[in-house]
Design a protein around this motif. Structure first.
Motif, PDB file in Angstrom:
ATOM      1  N   TYR A 111       0.846  -1.189   0.000  1.00  7.64           N
ATOM      2  CA  TYR A 111       0.000   0.000   0.000  1.00  7.64           C
ATOM      3  C   TYR A 111       0.883   1.240   0.000  1.00  7.64           C
ATOM      4  CZ  TYR A 111      -3.193  -3.557   1.908  1.00  7.64           C
ATOM      5  OH  TYR A 111      -3.918  -4.701   2.129  1.00  7.64           O
ATOM      6  N   ILE A 112       0.617   2.151  -0.939  1.00  3.60           N
ATOM      7  CA  ILE A 112       1.447   3.346  -1.069  1.00  3.60           C
ATOM      8  C   ILE A 112       0.669   4.572  -0.602  1.00  3.60           C
ATOM      9  CG2 ILE A 112       2.737   4.814  -2.652  1.00  3.60           C
ATOM     10  CD1 ILE A 112       3.069   2.392  -4.476  1.00  3.60           C
ATOM     11  N   HIS A 113       1.230   5.253   0.385  1.00  7.05           N
ATOM     12  CA  HIS A 113       0.656   6.509   0.861  1.00  7.05           C
ATOM     13  C   HIS A 113       1.607   7.629   0.484  1.00  7.05           C
ATOM     14  CE1 HIS A 113      -0.536   9.340   4.374  1.00  7.05           C
ATOM     15  NE2 HIS A 113      -1.234   9.603   3.284  1.00  7.05           N
ATOM     16  N   ILE A 114       1.210   8.435  -0.498  1.00  5.20           N
ATOM     17  CA  ILE A 114       1.990   9.607  -0.877  1.00  5.20           C
ATOM     18  C   ILE A 114       1.531  10.781  -0.034  1.00  5.20           C
ATOM     19  CG2 ILE A 114       2.493  11.242  -2.714  1.00  5.20           C
ATOM     20  CD1 ILE A 114       2.355   8.944  -4.689  1.00  5.20           C
ATOM     21  N   LEU A 115       2.461  11.329   0.713  1.00  3.42           N
ATOM     22  CA  LEU A 115       2.154  12.400   1.656  1.00  3.42           C
ATOM     23  C   LEU A 115       2.998  13.613   1.303  1.00  3.42           C
ATOM     24  CD1 LEU A 115       0.650  13.170   4.297  1.00  3.42           C
ATOM     25  CD2 LEU A 115       2.587  12.214   5.556  1.00  3.42           C
TER      26      LEU A 115
END
Length: 342
Positions: A111-115
């Motif tokens: 799962y990729i969370h771009i912040l």
């Protein structure tokens, strides 16, 4: 001769995201913190993630820096992360879309969370997203509700919830396609989704909206109405060259056209017209903010005129004509004179 895609600052089609060759010891999460001259806010962002760190084998943490010049980002990452947060710096500025692409390619998690480096998430964010993925394993992405904050971190506006209860988003394509109803920092996208659909392309304004609709056109979306992410509004956005040149309107117009192709035929014309009307009104109202707060008459006129080119409706026409009238009578000069003599 056309430049190769890898050299285009703004890709004309979605860059490919290749599957990982080695998935042994693959972490669950990749939290990719994207930085572009947001040094003054990055401390808060890093601390918010570290507060919810689930451990080295579970969560990859990395800052991807688009050659920022407003502070020593690498040193800040070392000081705050103490070796826990990875750091990658672009050799030269590549732009938002290429930096996002780099972030995805450097990610290793499911799962990729771009912040973004000026935003941050609240306690419980990753637990809620994890619960959504576990309950609805076939979705392409999951997201929470969010709120807008100012430079000091004070909430200034809460986004209208898309549903009253957590679960699969109903009528998700229509809901997402009308306007941008999610923010990148509030959404986690499966790496497999990026591998299937590619990275960001087309324009530097509205790129995440396009991605959200692209996902919605191929898979369901899971959502929880809790406010667990903060999206910061600050001076850099208001003073951007794109706003002054009117490129923000050109980009959004392009994105509306791209999104149109994703929609079912029976709703395509309706949603397209409503999107143009919504953004026309947004830019017409924005023109007054630019006129009064930036004192940039040229930029304000570009926003007002661009709004009418996008769509003519009574709201946009009212705001645009009011701005044109202020310009013609020299409203700011008259106001200054009144304040001086009063």
């Amino acid at each position: 001769m056309r430049k190769p895609e890898q050299r285009e600052r703004i890709p004309s089609r979605p860059p490919l995201i290749s599957p990982l060759h080695d998935v042994t010891d693959q972490p669950i999460w990749s939290v990719m913190i994207v930085v572009d001259n947001t040094y003054s806010f990055l401390n808060t962002t890093l601390l918010s993630v570290l507060e919810m760190d689930q451990g080295l084998g579970v969560m990859q943490l990395m800052v991807v820096d688009d050659a920022s010049v407003d502070g020593d980002v690498e040193q800040l990452v070392k000081d705050i992360g103490k070796g826990r947060i990875g750091y990658f710096r672009q050799p030269s500025k590549v732009g938002k879309l290429r930096n996002l692409e780099t972030s995805i390619k450097l990610s290793r998690g499911k799962y990729i969370h771009i912040l973004y480096g000026d935003n941050y998430v609240l306690p419980g964010f990753y637990d809620e997203i994890s619960a959504l993925f576990n309950e609805f394993p076939r979705v392409g992405a999951a997201f929470t509700e969010f709120q807008y904050i100012n430079e000091r971190g004070t909430p200034i506006w809460k986004h209208q919830p898309l549903a009253s209860e957590r679960g699969l988003l109903k009528n998700w394509v229509r809901t997402i396609a009308l306007k941008q109803n999610a923010e990148i920092s509030a959404m986690v996208i499966k790496r497999s989704t990026y591998e299937k659909l590619g990275s960001y392309f087309g324009a530097e304004h509205g790129e995440f909206w396009e991605m959200t609709v692209r996902i919605a056109a191929h898979a369901e979306l899971a959502y929880v109405p809790k406010v667990l992410a903060n999206f910061r509004i600050h001076g850099k956005a208001l003073h951007s060259e794109a706003l002054k040149s009117g490129r923000n309107i050109e980009d959004v117009t392009k994105i509306i056209g791209i999104i149109r192709a994703y929609l079912p035929l029976e709703i395509r014309d309706e949603v397209n017209a409503k999107s143009k009307k919504y953004f026309s009104q947004h830019f017409a109202q924005l023109s007054h903010k630019v006129y009064h707060e930036l004192n940039d008459t040229g930029a304000a006129l570009k926003q007002a005129w661009g709004a009418l080119v996008l769509d003519i409706n009574w709201v946009s026409l009212k705001y645009a004509l009011l701005l044109f009238f202020k310009y013609l009578i020299g409203y700011k000069s008259i106001r200054k004179w009144i304040e001086k003599v009063s």
